[in-house]
Design an enzyme around this catalytic site. Structure first.
Site, PDB file in Angstrom:
ATOM      1  N   HIS A 376     -44.547 -14.530  86.715  1.00  0.00           N
ATOM      2  CA  HIS A 376     -44.900 -13.206  86.193  1.00  0.00           C
ATOM      3  C   HIS A 376     -46.374 -12.880  86.295  1.00  0.00           C
ATOM      4  CE1 HIS A 376     -40.997 -12.262  84.196  1.00  0.00           C
ATOM      5  NE2 HIS A 376     -40.912 -13.580  84.161  1.00  0.00           N
ATOM      6  N   LYS A 565     -50.543  -0.702  76.496  1.00  0.00           N
ATOM      7  CA  LYS A 565     -50.215  -2.016  77.053  1.00  0.00           C
ATOM      8  C   LYS A 565     -51.203  -3.002  76.448  1.00  0.00           C
ATOM      9  CE  LYS A 565     -51.030  -0.151  81.211  1.00  0.00           C
ATOM     10  NZ  LYS A 565     -50.117  -0.564  82.235  1.00  0.00           N
ATOM     11  N   ARG A 566     -51.017  -4.312  76.705  1.00  0.00           N
ATOM     12  CA  ARG A 566     -52.004  -5.270  76.214  1.00  0.00           C
ATOM     13  C   ARG A 566     -53.387  -4.900  76.730  1.00  0.00           C
ATOM     14  NH1 ARG A 566     -50.094  -9.863  73.435  1.00  0.00           N
ATOM     15  NH2 ARG A 566     -52.286 -10.393  73.311  1.00  0.00           N
ATOM     16  N   LYS A 571     -56.396  -4.743  83.446  1.00  0.00           N
ATOM     17  CA  LYS A 571     -55.623  -3.505  83.291  1.00  0.00           C
ATOM     18  C   LYS A 571     -56.544  -2.281  83.233  1.00  0.00           C
ATOM     19  CE  LYS A 571     -51.844  -5.846  80.808  1.00  0.00           C
ATOM     20  NZ  LYS A 571     -50.612  -5.629  81.603  1.00  0.00           N
ATOM     21  N   THR A 673     -43.913  -2.679  83.485  1.00  0.00           N
ATOM     22  CA  THR A 673     -42.590  -2.147  83.154  1.00  0.00           C
ATOM     23  C   THR A 673     -42.748  -0.879  82.313  1.00  0.00           C
ATOM     24  OG1 THR A 673     -42.560  -3.782  81.377  1.00  0.00           O
ATOM     25  CG2 THR A 673     -41.201  -4.246  83.302  1.00  0.00           C
ATOM     26  N   LYS A 677     -40.732   3.001  82.145  1.00  0.00           N
ATOM     27  CA  LYS A 677     -40.281   3.731  80.946  1.00  0.00           C
ATOM     28  C   LYS A 677     -40.818   5.155  80.962  1.00  0.00           C
ATOM     29  CE  LYS A 677     -40.456  -0.672  78.667  1.00  0.00           C
ATOM     30  NZ  LYS A 677     -41.327  -1.597  77.927  1.00  0.00           N
TER      31      LYS A 677
HETATM   32  C1  26W Z   1     -50.839 -18.177  77.594  1.00  0.00           C
HETATM   33  C2  26W Z   1     -49.853 -18.350  78.622  1.00  0.00           C
HETATM   34  C3  26W Z   1     -49.255 -17.095  79.132  1.00  0.00           C
HETATM   35  C4  26W Z   1     -49.439 -16.772  80.434  1.00  0.00           C
HETATM   36  C5  26W Z   1     -48.823 -15.673  80.950  1.00  0.00           C
HETATM   37  C6  26W Z   1     -48.468 -16.310  78.320  1.00  0.00           C
HETATM   38  C7  26W Z   1     -47.847 -15.201  78.833  1.00  0.00           C
HETATM   39  C8  26W Z   1     -48.022 -14.888  80.160  1.00  0.00           C
HETATM   40  C9  26W Z   1     -47.246 -13.736  80.766  1.00  0.00           C
HETATM   41  C10 26W Z   1     -46.899 -14.098  82.182  1.00  0.00           C
HETATM   42  C11 26W Z   1     -47.901 -12.436  80.700  1.00  0.00           C
HETATM   43  C12 26W Z   1     -46.959 -11.303  81.013  1.00  0.00           C
HETATM   44  O1  26W Z   1     -46.348 -10.750  80.127  1.00  0.00           O
HETATM   45  N1  26W Z   1     -46.866 -10.911  82.297  1.00  0.00           N
HETATM   46  C13 26W Z   1     -46.264  -9.646  82.634  1.00  0.00           C
HETATM   47  O2  26W Z   1     -44.894  -9.806  82.949  1.00  0.00           O
HETATM   48  C14 26W Z   1     -44.272  -8.540  83.140  1.00  0.00           C
HETATM   49  C15 26W Z   1     -42.802  -8.788  83.355  1.00  0.00           C
HETATM   50  O3  26W Z   1     -42.559  -9.368  84.569  1.00  0.00           O
HETATM   51  C16 26W Z   1     -44.922  -7.794  84.302  1.00  0.00           C
HETATM   52  O4  26W Z   1     -44.357  -6.529  84.383  1.00  0.00           O
HETATM   53  C17 26W Z   1     -46.432  -7.677  84.088  1.00  0.00           C
HETATM   54  O5  26W Z   1     -47.051  -7.112  85.231  1.00  0.00           O
HETATM   55  C18 26W Z   1     -47.032  -9.026  83.796  1.00  0.00           C
HETATM   56  O6  26W Z   1     -48.401  -8.910  83.452  1.00  0.00           O
END
Ligand code: 26W
Length: 832
Positions: A376, A565-566, A571, A673, A677
């Site tokens: 992701h 978003k975060r 971003k 995503t 929406k």
């Molecule tokens: C701390 C470790 C960690 C690393 C990465 C925790 C969480 C993450 C995630 C991968 C962050 C995340 O939410 N990524 C997002 O995933 C969405 C679903 O596929 C994508 O639409 C986003 O672009 C992506 O940033």
């Protein structure tokens, strides 16, 4: 009466009761029953108790189908998929479950008859914030689609006591508060199933011994500290199809309440602290969504999830097939949601080797043909790596197994690239700094590796995982993300739902491609008017939320420009702020010809340890404060930072949005995503060519999308000689914006607080190259302002965006996962 007769009778009574009615009076009765008899409250009690009583009433109506679905999946030989994820951001469930059960109208009437408002009751539900952002919400949308498609998929996750923190804004700063989402009682949607409790082991040592079964040398993992995993099942109903899938969330508990030996030896403190150490495991969700920080508790959480879930699946299999694992991989597939559950590769090996005495090659054959990994993110700081000493201390046996996996894997690498030492070094699961690289473990152990949008999947093959792609090209594939239209349109946008129903019926609720039919009405005057009216009503609702949470007035005829978003540098909320400052400075200079009134919303949480992101929140708030209180500005520009952005806030935000901001540095956002929406609800996107924006643009065409900025290869090329001063020197508007920022205009009584932000965007090392896209962003925003003044043109764009969003349903995404990876047969238990 004999026991058997009694049992039969009880079964009959239960079956009769299970088919509970869905008439207004039945729902009313159920509700009052729970309110009075279970909760001990009156009808005019707090909305929270009304919500609980109604939830129990609804849950009753899911039980029978839940049980039937469970049996249908477990009878006979049926292939199942397991979605392993550290996050399931489900938000609220009442509204969603009423929709999927098809009893919203009756329920509304039942509540009305009791003098209550269903909307107020629904509003009393707390969000289940068991996730950070995109990845967690995606998992929740997937669950909804799988149930609707009747796919035998089970979700496995953690039941965090505290979900994502609650964000409060104090003097412009983010303050984090714990989110005890379970409140004082239980979560009404869950059923505790202590009978499926599992034991998860940590620590201890391994010792070689001769296995009596095989006479081979094996490893024994002993002196471990054990933790109990208790499952809580949450029902996931499909849309009006009698399927109810299961999301199983594990909660940690101490093996025994106290360690009695320690207790009796006078170590009261140690006894109690061991207990709380065990329970700590599922205490809190880690609020970091990008940078991995190597915390021991996080590794414990990951192993706890993986071990409990795999034991659950394997034990049931063992039971059913008398320990014959020949067909295990043919009937079970595990989808790993990012690397967070990638320990599954080692843990399934451990179970097969140590608990079922299987040979390595046989076990590896099974493991590597039932694991699939989804990536992701491309950000290097998000790639999980765990230090070997930490691993050794916590998980000595899984580490041994990872060493062996790596040893055998590197032999393959050496065969493919003979004599290439560099390749061995680059691809080793254990890296040069003595860390376990979880992404490599996931790739080596999986038969499928996918990215989440076309561009992202291509970049994985070309860049991050290129070596692995060259070794195993067929493993790599793309599965573009989606969102569920049930939550994100049918339930969050009732006005739109009613309009669509009158024109194209309701098939789109389970087949989003049907939305294309509204293009037939794009020239229909009455339809166009209704479309605008729906948007107007939704903007009113959004303006109320803004007023309530920030005190800022949003005039509904303004352009509603939204970025939620975060908060993260990649971003580029900062680019948005620079535009806001540019508009403000234009107003102040009297450059307001052809002006379009605009309301800008920014919202999102910053990881508590991410100083720059927190500072961006402060900047947005300070700019908002100045802009909103300047009499020269008036209605020309309004800015609001919406606090505590979460699923239930987005349900109000996305239907009321005109412009969706998707402005990440090209090549950095895996998919996005939120963009989908907004599009579904008729917003027009301003975006870079990044993530799924690429596919949105392709669907709507350039005339219905505001594209700007550098493309991925241009970003990479410019990076080598990036010089922000080149852009500053040649752009008067940019100089004016930076001048205002640097003058301290937005921080008069807080000198210097934005210095880090200013120097980061002016640095030639700025990885996000914000200033490189400034001019193109400003010009494109200008074009948006003008386009919005042409109401008819705007309305057409809005309709077309929604009409062409069909492909962004998670129903499509899940069908693709199923077609290419899982290969499950849909099961309709009601047909039996
Ligand atoms: C701390 C470790 C960690 C690393 C990465 C925790 C969480 C993450 C995630 C991968 C962050 C995340 O939410 N990524 C997002 O995933 C969405 C679903 O596929 C994508 O639409 C986003 O672009 C992506 O940033």
């Amino acid at each position: 009466m004999s026991t058997l007769e009694g049992f039969e009778k009880a079964k009959m009574i239960a079956e009769m009761q299970q088919l509970l009615g869905s008439e207004v009076k039945d729902l009313e009765e159920g509700f009052v029953h729970y309110l009075y008899n279970t909760l001990g409250r009156n009808v005019n009690s707090d909305a929270y108790y009304q919500f609980k009583a109604l939830s129990y009433t609804v849950r009753d109506r899911l039980m029978h189908h839940w049980k039937k679905t469970w049996h249908a999946y477990n009878e006979g030989d049926i292939k199942k998929a397991y979605y392993l994820s550290m996050e399931f951001l489900i938000g609220r469930s009442l509204t969603n479950n009423l929709l999927n059960l098809g009893v919203e109208t009756q329920t509304e009437k039942a509540m009305y008859d009791l003098g209550l408002s269903l909307e107020e009751i629904e509003d009393a539900e707390r969000d289940a914030g068991l996730g950070n952002g995109g990845l967690g919400r995606l998992a929740a949308c997937f669950m909804d689609s799988c149930a609707t498609l009747q796919l035998p998929v089970m979700g496995y996750g953690l039941r965090y006591e505290y979900g994502m923190f609650k964000q409060r804004i104090q003097e412009g700063f983010q303050i984090e508060e714990p989110d005890h989402w379970l409140g004082f009682g239980n979560y009404p949607w869950e059923i505790q199933r202590s009978e499926y409790t599992r034991v998860v082991r940590f620590g201890g040592q391994t010792r070689m011994f001769t296995d009596p079964h095989t006479s081979k040398l094996s490893s024994l993992w002993e002196n471990t500290s054990d933790v109990i995993a208790v499952p809580f099942d949450v029902p996931i109903p499909g849309f009006k199809n009698e399927t109810v899938n299961t999301l199983r969330l594990w909660s940690a508990a101490a093996v025994e309440d106290f360690d009695l030996t320690q207790f009796n030896a006078g170590s009261y403190f140690e006894a109690v602290s061991d207990k709380s150490a065990a329970e700590n495991i599922t205490m809190v969700l880690y609020p970091n969504d990008t940078s991995e920080n190597g915390k021991e508790l996080r590794l414990r959480q990951q192993y706890f999830l993986v071990s409990a879930s795999l034991q659950d699946v394997v034990c049931q299999w063992h039971h059913k097939y008398n320990g014959d694992f020949t067909n295990f991989a043919q009937y079970n597939v595990f989808q790993l949601n990012d690397t967070h559950p990638s320990l599954a590769v080692a843990e399934l090996m451990r179970i097969l080797l140590d608990d079922y005495f299987m040979e390595w090659t046989k076990a590896w054959e099974i493991v590597s043909s039932c694991m699939a990994y989804t990536n992701h993110t491309l950000l290097p700081e998000a790639l999980e790596r765990w230090s070997v000493p930490l691993f050794e201390k916590l998980l000595p046996r899984p580490l041994e197994i990872i060493y062996e996996i790596n040893h055998r894997f590197l032999k393959q690498v050496a065969m493919k690239w003979p004599g290439d030492q560099n390749k061995l070094r680059q691809m080793s699961i254990i890296d040069e700094h003595n860390h376990v690289c979880m992404a490599y473990l996931a790739i080596v152990g999986s038969f499928s590796v996918n990215g989440v949008a076309a561009l992202h999947s291509q970049l994985l093959k070309d860049g991050l995982f290129n070596d692995f792609y060259r070794l195993w090209p067929n493993r790599f594939n793309n599965k573009t993300n989606g969102v569920t239209q049930r939550r994100w349109m049918a339930s969050s946008n009732p006005g739109l739902r009613a309009l669509l129903k009158s024109k194209i019926g309701e098939e789109w609720i389970t087949d989003l491609s049907q939305l294309s039919k509204i293009e037939d009405f794009v020239h229909d005057k009455e339809f166009r008017r209704s479309w605008m009216k729906v948007k107007r009503e939704n903007k009113k609702r959004l303006a109320q939320l803004v007023k309530k949470t920030t005190g800022v007035d949003f005039p509904e005829d303004s352009l509603f420009d939204v970025q939620v978003k975060r908060i993260h540098e990649y971003k580029r909320q900062l680019l948005n702020v620079l535009h806001v400052i540019h508009l403000y400075s234009s107003i102040k200079r009297g450059q307001v010809d052809n002006w379009t009134n605009r309301c800008v919303i920014i919202g999102g949480k910053a990881a508590p340890g991410y100083a720059m992101a927190k500072n961006i929140i402060k900047l947005v708030n300070n700019v908002a404060d100045i802009v909103n209180n300047d009499p020269d500005v008036g209605n020309k520009l309004k800015v609001a930072f919406i606090p505590n952005y979460r699923v239930s806030a987005m349900e109000i935000i996305c239907p009321g949005t005109d412009v969706s901001e998707q402005i990440s540095t090209a090549g950095k956002e895996a998919s996005g995503t939120g963009n989908m929406k907004f599009m579904m609800n008729g917003a027009v996107t301003i975006g870079t060519l990044d993530g799924a924006n690429v596919e949105i643009l392709e669907a709507v065409g350039e005339e219905n999308f505001f594209l700007f900025g550098l493309k991925t290869p241009e970003v990479e090329e410019m990076r080598h000689h990036y010089n922000p001063h080149h852009f500053i020197d040649s752009d008067e508007d940019l100089r004016a914006v930076l001048g205002l920022l640097e003058s301290g205009h937005f921080n008069q009584f807080e000198p210097g607080i934005f210095n880090d932000i200013i120097s980061s965007i002016k640095s030639s090392n700025d990885p996000w190259m914000t200033l490189a896209d400034f001019r193109s962003y400003i010009d494109t925003q200008k074009a948006i302002g003008l386009a919005f003044q042409d109401h008819e043109r705007w309305n057409t764009m809005s309709i077309i965006n929604s009409a062409r969003s069909g492909v962004f349903s998670t129903d499509r995404t899940m069908m693709e996962y199923n077609r290419d990876i899982w290969k499950l047969t849909p099961i309709a238990h009601n047909a039996k």
